[in-house]
Design an enzyme around this catalytic site. Structure first.
Site, PDB file in Angstrom:
ATOM      1  N   SER A  90     -10.689 -24.938 -23.112  1.00 37.01           N
ATOM      2  CA  SER A  90     -11.111 -25.557 -21.833  1.00 37.01           C
ATOM      3  C   SER A  90     -12.107 -24.664 -21.105  1.00 37.01           C
ATOM      4  O   SER A  90     -13.115 -25.137 -20.563  1.00 37.01           O
ATOM      5  CB  SER A  90      -9.895 -25.781 -20.933  1.00 37.01           C
ATOM      6  OG  SER A  90      -9.021 -26.716 -21.502  1.00 37.01           O
TER       7      SER A  90
ATOM      8  N   GLY B 267     -12.869 -34.711 -26.372  1.00 32.63           N
ATOM      9  CA  GLY B 267     -12.676 -35.463 -25.126  1.00 32.63           C
ATOM     10  C   GLY B 267     -13.201 -34.695 -23.930  1.00 32.63           C
ATOM     11  O   GLY B 267     -13.760 -35.278 -22.991  1.00 32.63           O
TER      12      GLY B 267
ATOM     13  N   ARG C 269     -10.929 -43.404 -27.703  1.00 24.61           N
ATOM     14  CA  ARG C 269     -10.221 -42.834 -26.543  1.00 24.61           C
ATOM     15  C   ARG C 269     -10.712 -43.464 -25.238  1.00 24.61           C
ATOM     16  O   ARG C 269     -11.876 -43.836 -25.116  1.00 24.61           O
ATOM     17  CB  ARG C 269     -10.370 -41.311 -26.562  1.00 24.61           C
ATOM     18  CG  ARG C 269      -9.655 -40.739 -27.793  1.00 24.61           C
ATOM     19  CD  ARG C 269      -9.700 -39.257 -27.856  1.00 24.61           C
ATOM     20  NE  ARG C 269      -8.934 -38.638 -26.802  1.00 24.61           N
ATOM     21  CZ  ARG C 269      -8.911 -37.327 -26.577  1.00 24.61           C
ATOM     22  NH1 ARG C 269      -9.625 -36.534 -27.354  1.00 24.61           N
ATOM     23  NH2 ARG C 269      -8.197 -36.840 -25.595  1.00 24.61           N
TER      24      ARG C 269
ATOM     25  N   SER D  73      -5.129 -35.859 -15.036  1.00 33.03           N
ATOM     26  CA  SER D  73      -6.042 -35.481 -16.116  1.00 33.03           C
ATOM     27  C   SER D  73      -7.126 -34.563 -15.582  1.00 33.03           C
ATOM     28  O   SER D  73      -7.908 -34.944 -14.703  1.00 33.03           O
ATOM     29  CB  SER D  73      -6.679 -36.739 -16.728  1.00 33.03           C
ATOM     30  OG  SER D  73      -7.856 -36.385 -17.416  1.00 33.03           O
TER      31      SER D  73
ATOM     32  N   GLN E  60      -9.648 -33.697 -17.211  1.00 32.96           N
ATOM     33  CA  GLN E  60     -10.955 -34.209 -17.649  1.00 32.96           C
ATOM     34  C   GLN E  60     -11.489 -35.222 -16.643  1.00 32.96           C
ATOM     35  O   GLN E  60     -12.676 -35.211 -16.310  1.00 32.96           O
ATOM     36  CB  GLN E  60     -10.839 -34.814 -19.048  1.00 32.96           C
ATOM     37  CG  GLN E  60     -10.497 -33.743 -20.084  1.00 32.96           C
ATOM     38  CD  GLN E  60     -10.339 -34.288 -21.486  1.00 32.96           C
ATOM     39  OE1 GLN E  60     -10.419 -35.495 -21.716  1.00 32.96           O
ATOM     40  NE2 GLN E  60     -10.097 -33.398 -22.432  1.00 32.96           N
TER      41      GLN E  60
ATOM     42  N   ASP F  95      -0.720 -30.406 -24.103  1.00 32.10           N
ATOM     43  CA  ASP F  95      -1.219 -30.162 -25.461  1.00 32.10           C
ATOM     44  C   ASP F  95      -0.191 -29.440 -26.334  1.00 32.10           C
ATOM     45  O   ASP F  95      -0.366 -29.333 -27.551  1.00 32.10           O
ATOM     46  CB  ASP F  95      -2.511 -29.332 -25.420  1.00 32.10           C
ATOM     47  CG  ASP F  95      -3.679 -30.130 -24.849  1.00 32.10           C
ATOM     48  OD1 ASP F  95      -3.594 -31.371 -24.801  1.00 32.10           O
ATOM     49  OD2 ASP F  95      -4.678 -29.509 -24.442  1.00 32.10           O
TER      50      ASP F  95
ATOM     51  N   LYS G 200      -4.408 -38.980 -26.930  1.00 29.98           N
ATOM     52  CA  LYS G 200      -5.006 -37.697 -27.339  1.00 29.98           C
ATOM     53  C   LYS G 200      -5.749 -37.896 -28.678  1.00 29.98           C
ATOM     54  O   LYS G 200      -6.011 -39.011 -29.067  1.00 29.98           O
ATOM     55  CB  LYS G 200      -3.918 -36.621 -27.429  1.00 29.98           C
ATOM     56  CG  LYS G 200      -3.276 -36.315 -26.071  1.00 29.98           C
ATOM     57  CD  LYS G 200      -4.281 -35.724 -25.115  1.00 29.98           C
ATOM     58  CE  LYS G 200      -3.657 -35.452 -23.758  1.00 29.98           C
ATOM     59  NZ  LYS G 200      -4.649 -35.048 -22.762  1.00 29.98           N
TER      60      LYS G 200
ATOM     61  N   ARG H 173       0.046 -39.029 -30.239  1.00 27.04           N
ATOM     62  CA  ARG H 173       0.956 -37.926 -30.611  1.00 27.04           C
ATOM     63  C   ARG H 173       2.425 -38.301 -30.513  1.00 27.04           C
ATOM     64  O   ARG H 173       3.270 -37.565 -31.043  1.00 27.04           O
ATOM     65  CB  ARG H 173       0.628 -36.669 -29.789  1.00 27.04           C
ATOM     66  CG  ARG H 173      -0.707 -36.061 -30.214  1.00 27.04           C
ATOM     67  CD  ARG H 173      -1.033 -34.768 -29.485  1.00 27.04           C
ATOM     68  NE  ARG H 173      -2.323 -34.267 -29.954  1.00 27.04           N
ATOM     69  CZ  ARG H 173      -3.111 -33.451 -29.255  1.00 27.04           C
ATOM     70  NH1 ARG H 173      -2.742 -33.056 -28.042  1.00 27.04           N
ATOM     71  NH2 ARG H 173      -4.256 -33.032 -29.757  1.00 27.04           N
TER      72      ARG H 173
ATOM     73  N   ARG I 205      -3.880 -30.330 -33.375  1.00 29.56           N
ATOM     74  CA  ARG I 205      -2.585 -29.837 -32.864  1.00 29.56           C
ATOM     75  C   ARG I 205      -1.424 -30.315 -33.737  1.00 29.56           C
ATOM     76  O   ARG I 205      -0.395 -29.647 -33.839  1.00 29.56           O
ATOM     77  CB  ARG I 205      -2.402 -30.240 -31.404  1.00 29.56           C
ATOM     78  CG  ARG I 205      -3.558 -29.751 -30.534  1.00 29.56           C
ATOM     79  CD  ARG I 205      -3.158 -29.200 -29.193  1.00 29.56           C
ATOM     80  NE  ARG I 205      -4.352 -28.744 -28.481  1.00 29.56           N
ATOM     81  CZ  ARG I 205      -4.904 -27.533 -28.595  1.00 29.56           C
ATOM     82  NH1 ARG I 205      -4.349 -26.615 -29.364  1.00 29.56           N
ATOM     83  NH2 ARG I 205      -5.997 -27.221 -27.924  1.00 29.56           N
TER      84      ARG I 205
HETATM   85  C1  S3P Z   1      -8.492 -30.618 -21.095  1.00 27.96           C
HETATM   86  C2  S3P Z   1      -7.628 -31.434 -20.430  1.00 27.96           C
HETATM   87  C3  S3P Z   1      -6.514 -32.133 -21.070  1.00 27.96           C
HETATM   88  C4  S3P Z   1      -6.197 -31.567 -22.444  1.00 27.96           C
HETATM   89  C5  S3P Z   1      -7.427 -31.323 -23.248  1.00 27.96           C
HETATM   90  C6  S3P Z   1      -8.360 -30.346 -22.531  1.00 27.96           C
HETATM   91  C7  S3P Z   1      -9.593 -29.981 -20.343  1.00 27.96           C
HETATM   92  O1  S3P Z   1      -6.833 -33.493 -21.215  1.00 27.96           O
HETATM   93  O2  S3P Z   1      -5.330 -32.427 -23.129  1.00 27.96           O
HETATM   94  O3  S3P Z   1      -7.089 -30.779 -24.502  1.00 27.96           O
HETATM   95  O4  S3P Z   1     -10.231 -29.044 -20.858  1.00 27.96           O
HETATM   96  O5  S3P Z   1      -9.843 -30.399 -19.206  1.00 27.96           O
HETATM   97  P1  S3P Z   1      -6.600 -34.537 -20.011  1.00 27.96           P
HETATM   98  O6  S3P Z   1      -7.403 -34.067 -18.885  1.00 27.96           O
HETATM   99  O7  S3P Z   1      -7.080 -35.874 -20.511  1.00 27.96           O
HETATM  100  O8  S3P Z   1      -5.133 -34.517 -19.758  1.00 27.96           O
END
Ligand code: S3P
Length: 425
Positions: free
Chosen positions: A20, A91, A119, A164, A166, A312, A339, A343, A385
């Protein structure tokens, strides 16, 4: 990939940089003034996708063996790409870059691999459209390929239906380009690397409980970023050390940001021997060394606000639960379905194949632990994962396991199998 049960794991290991934080260092460096220097960058396929997307947006990025140099173009210096941007399996790349593209006065097409094209992207399309961007799902199915035409944005106060990082980050990044304040309210706090790092690059970001706010910004400034080790990668070695009799492992330089450390709390709740040593700060993030040793684990219930801080790690937590005495319940984790694979289904398929008693639920799973697991043929479903979680399960099981498509560990941890093998004595 073939995995045989291993004897005790002993010694020290340093896991690669946080995925991240590595993504964000490139993205924020690209829209900053001056050069951003990144050390311990994760050279995994996902983060390399981020580099290639920003190169196509006109940013010069040097990937040298000891550091990455991002020669920032400033907030308004990105240029329209000639080609489609390819986020690969990532993602984080897809959703965060969409927030930046929402603020650019040109049109970009963004896509990724087969998994990315399934996704959900409506979760970012909706808020970014509310801010004024024009985002179209080219197949009209709420997924990539996305065609994004950015421009004049207005700040919003957005209540996100999902916890989230993201989604939150996409909105905050668009907020840098918007008129007025932008706020994101989450149902539970997700990882806060964007807030911490953007502040370090000069943005005005504030956080209060589950609300993050950002003000528009004229300029960000390139920084030095020393990426901490990824707790999500450390999780596999924590689990291996706990499960394999006679093991004792020291995992060095691991990021333990409280929005990411749910796995540590779960290990303690399950009775695992875990010591946190040498706590310090790196790149504005808390970091420590983690010592684990073989433990008899018991079941736990994992639910509620802790879920985003370990989302994760649920596949490897499910493996721990399979070896723990009692019934582990994981709930409030419906996000697992969207994901890199579903999962809930892929963990259930793998653990069932190894002889574990597991029942999938709409928002999690129920695992009755304590049966001896046996080797099996496990489909990774091209999910890194899943591959790494079952490699650890295989080390602690009886008989040989085959992980199909095991090379997908390259997404987040290219040296994983070698590192695991290197600890066996
Ligand atoms: C991440 C946020 C998570 C995580 C992903 C990395 C990030 O996803 O599962 O592996 O770097 O912001 P979500 O924000 O969709 O939960």
């Amino acid at each position: 990939m073939q995995i045989k049960p291993t004897g005790p794991l002993k010694g020290e290991i340093t896991v690669p940089g946080d995925k991240s934080i590595s993504h964000r260092s490139i993205m924020f460096g690209a829209i900053s003034e001056g050069t951003t220097e990144v050390t311990n960058f994760l050279q995994g396929a996902d983060c390399l996708s981020t580099i290639s997307c920003f190169q196509r947006l006109g940013v010069s990025i040097e990937n040298t063996p000891d550091k990455i140099l991002v020669h920032g173009k400033g907030m308004r210096g990105l240029t329209a790409p000639v080609q489609t941007l390819d986020a690969g399996n990532s993602g984080t790349t897809t959703r965060l870059i969409s927030g930046i593209l929402a603020g650019q006065p040109f049109t970009t097409t963004l896509t990724g691999d087969a998994s990315i094209q399934k996704r959900p992207m409506k979760r970012i399309m909706e808020p970014l459209s509310l801010m004024g961007a024009d985002i179209v799902s080219e197949k009209n199915n709420g997924c990539a390929p996305l065609r994004i035409t950015g421009g004049k944005l207005a700040g919003i106060r957005y209540t996100s239906p999902v916890a989230s990082a993201q989604v939150k980050s996409a909105i905050l990044l668009a907020g840098l380009y918007a008129e007025g304040k932008t706020q994101v309210i989450e149902p539970a706090l997700s990882r806060n690397h964007t807030e911490l790092m953007l502040k370090g690059f000069g943005a005005t970001v504030t956080s209060e409980q589950n609300t993050a706010s950002i003000l528009p910004c004229e300029q960000l400034y390139g920084q030095k970023v020393a990426v901490p080790g990824d707790i999500s990668s450390a999780a596999y070695f924590l689990a291996a050390g706990l499960l394999i009799p006679g093991s004792e492992l020291l995992i060095k330089n691991v990021g333990i940001n409280p929005t990411r450390d749910g796995i540590l709390k779960v290990i303690r709740a399950m009775g695992g021997n875990l010591t946190i040593l040498n706590e310090r700060t790196s790149a504005g993030e808390p970091v420590a060394d983690l010592l684990v040793s073989h433990s008899s684990l018991h079941a736990a219930t994992i639910e509620g606000d802790i879920i985003p801080s370990l989302i994760d790690e649920i596949p490897i937590i499910a493996v721990l639960a399979a070896f723990a005495q009692g019934v582990t319940i994981i709930r409030d984790a419906a996000e697992l379905k969207v994901k890199e694979s579903d999962r809930i289904q892929t963990v259930t398929a793998g653990l069932s194949a190894m002889g574990c008693d597991i029942t999938p639920q709409p928002d999690g799973m129920i695992i009755t632990g304590g049966r001896q697991l046996h080797g099996a043929v496990i489909d990774s479903f091209a999910d890194h994962r899943i591959a790494m979680s079952f490699a650890v399960a295989a080390c602690a099981a009886q008989g040989e396991t085959t992980i199909q498509g095991g090379e997908c560990v390259n997404i987040s941890y290219p040296g994983f199998y070698a590192d695991l093998a290197g600890l066996s004595h």
